[in-house]
Design an enzyme around this catalytic site. Structure first.
Site, PDB file in Angstrom:
ATOM      1  CG  ASN A   1      -1.724   1.223   1.408  1.00 42.35           C
ATOM      2  OD1 ASN A   1      -1.792   2.057   0.499  1.00 42.35           O
ATOM      3  ND2 ASN A   1      -2.361   1.368   2.569  1.00 42.35           N
TER       4      ASN A   1
ATOM      5  CE  LYS B   1      -0.176   3.207   4.705  1.00 47.64           C
ATOM      6  NZ  LYS B   1      -0.183   3.291   6.169  1.00 47.64           N
TER       7      LYS B   1
ATOM      8  CG  HIS C   1      -6.020   1.756   5.012  1.00 47.95           C
ATOM      9  ND1 HIS C   1      -5.611   2.695   5.927  1.00 47.95           N
ATOM     10  CD2 HIS C   1      -4.992   0.888   4.874  1.00 47.95           C
ATOM     11  CE1 HIS C   1      -4.386   2.413   6.311  1.00 47.95           C
ATOM     12  NE2 HIS C   1      -3.987   1.312   5.692  1.00 47.95           N
TER      13      HIS C   1
ATOM     14  CD  GLU D   1      -3.094   5.362   6.664  1.00 45.10           C
ATOM     15  OE1 GLU D   1      -3.080   5.461   5.424  1.00 45.10           O
ATOM     16  OE2 GLU D   1      -2.143   4.876   7.311  1.00 45.10           O
TER      17      GLU D   1
ATOM     18  CD  GLU E   1      -3.735  -2.843   7.249  1.00 39.29           C
ATOM     19  OE1 GLU E   1      -2.657  -3.141   6.737  1.00 39.29           O
ATOM     20  OE2 GLU E   1      -4.259  -1.721   7.102  1.00 39.29           O
TER      21      GLU E   1
ATOM     22  N   GLY F   1       1.979   2.113  10.828  1.00 37.16           N
ATOM     23  CA  GLY F   1       2.884   3.248  10.700  1.00 37.16           C
ATOM     24  C   GLY F   1       3.578   3.624  12.000  1.00 37.16           C
TER      25      GLY F   1
ATOM     26  CB  SER G   1       4.788  -1.709  11.895  1.00 35.07           C
ATOM     27  OG  SER G   1       4.277  -0.421  12.180  1.00 35.07           O
TER      28      SER G   1
HETATM   29  P1  PGA Z   1       2.544   0.240   7.600  1.00 32.29           P
HETATM   30  O1  PGA Z   1       1.095   0.404   6.904  1.00 32.29           O
HETATM   31  O2  PGA Z   1       3.124  -1.054   7.086  1.00 32.29           O
HETATM   32  O3  PGA Z   1       3.308   1.444   7.185  1.00 32.29           O
HETATM   33  O4  PGA Z   1       2.288   0.174   9.066  1.00 32.29           O
HETATM   34  C1  PGA Z   1       0.262  -0.691   6.747  1.00 32.29           C
HETATM   35  C2  PGA Z   1      -1.034  -0.254   6.131  1.00 32.29           C
HETATM   36  O5  PGA Z   1      -1.463   0.872   6.382  1.00 32.29           O
HETATM   37  O6  PGA Z   1      -1.661  -1.014   5.382  1.00 32.29           O
END
Ligand code: PGA
Length: 257
Positions: free
Chosen positions: A20, A22, A102, A104, A174, A180, A220
């Site tokens: 992803n 982003k 997601h 976010e 997740e 993150g 992460s």
């Molecule tokens: P990250 O993001 O690996 O940077 O924690 C994972 C995600 O948002 O799918």
């Protein structure tokens, strides 16, 4: 006469490694990164997908052969007066997968489970493979609410789909506190959540469906930690944010699948 899928632990689910990206990388940078990943192809017994910004979908789709393309978000309608949005019916010209719900999007753009349900339906209707993201925040985990949260997200998020649809989707566990932050979930926490998700899908749609749905972990994930998840029984892949922007990291994660 109806045939029931026999219940066995040996149903083969191809591992799925999803990146992803982003809101990173413009079309030119996206092309460079996918080319570097493609150099490592063909990939053995693993599905690899990258999800660039909508602006880079065409560039990545043009460049990628072995890597599938995913869109990070879709609208739930196929067209209409929705300024700034893109539909699944448009994205499918470039993408095979769609990230839906997601955290976010839920946190910053007010996406509710009801909206997620409609987006799931839009993805399936347009033959995109949705990767539905679910997971609890830190307070919910500390309050021991993880199972309730996951349960509600599944019950509502999958409400517009049939069992047949659900066989083909992916669900990403997740936990928000792990995204993150560098604070990746422990494999035993992931195992518990993933088993609970598969059990809930089984209650909702039957064991045959639960055996086929792919369940990923995200939060992460790095090359160093990916093998610890990928070897868990029932974990069918990982959804990778930050580490998917670094070609060598992502390739190492693919190799550990
Ligand atoms: P990250 O993001 O690996 O940077 O924690 C994972 C995600 O948002 O799918």
């Amino acid at each position: 006469m109806r045939y029931y899928v026999s219940i066995s632990k040996n149903v083969m689910r191809t591992k799925l490694i999803a990146g992803n990206w982003k809101m990173h990388l413009d079309p030119r940078q996206s092309r460079v990164l996918v080319r570097r990943i493609e150099k490592h192809a063909p990939f053995k017994d693993v599905d690899v997908v990258v999800c660039p910004t909508a602006l880079s979908l065409a560039a990545v789709a043009d460049t990628a052969n072995n890597v599938a393309v995913g869109v990070q978000n879709i609208h739930y309608q196929d067209e209409g007066a929705f300024t700034g949005e893109i539909s699944a019916s448009m994205a499918k010209q470039y993408a095979r997968y769609a990230i839906v719900g997601h955290s976010e999007r839920r946190q910053h753009f007010g996406e509710t489970d009801a909206v997620v349900a409609r987006k799931m339906a839009a993805a399936v209707r347009n033959e995109l493979v949705p990767i539905m993201c679910i997971g609890e925040n830190l307070f919910q985990r500390l309050d021991r609410e993880t199972k309730h949260v996951i349960h509600d997200q599944l019950m509502t998020g999958l409400t517009m789909l049939t069992g047949r649809d659900v066989r083909g989707i992916a669900i990403a566990y997740e936990p928000i506190w792990a995204i993150g932050t560098g604070d990746n979930a422990k494999p035993e926490q992931v195992k518990q959540a993933v088993d609970y998700i598969r059990g809930t899908v089984s209650e909702m749609f039957g064991k045959g469906v639960a055996e086929q749905v792919r369940i990923l972990y995200g939060g992460s994930v790095k090359a160093a930690t990916a093998p610890g998840y990928l070897k868990l029984d029932g974990v069918d892949g990982v959804l990778v944010g930050g580490a998917s922007l670094v070609a060598d990291e992502f390739i190492n994660i693919i190799d550990s699948a």
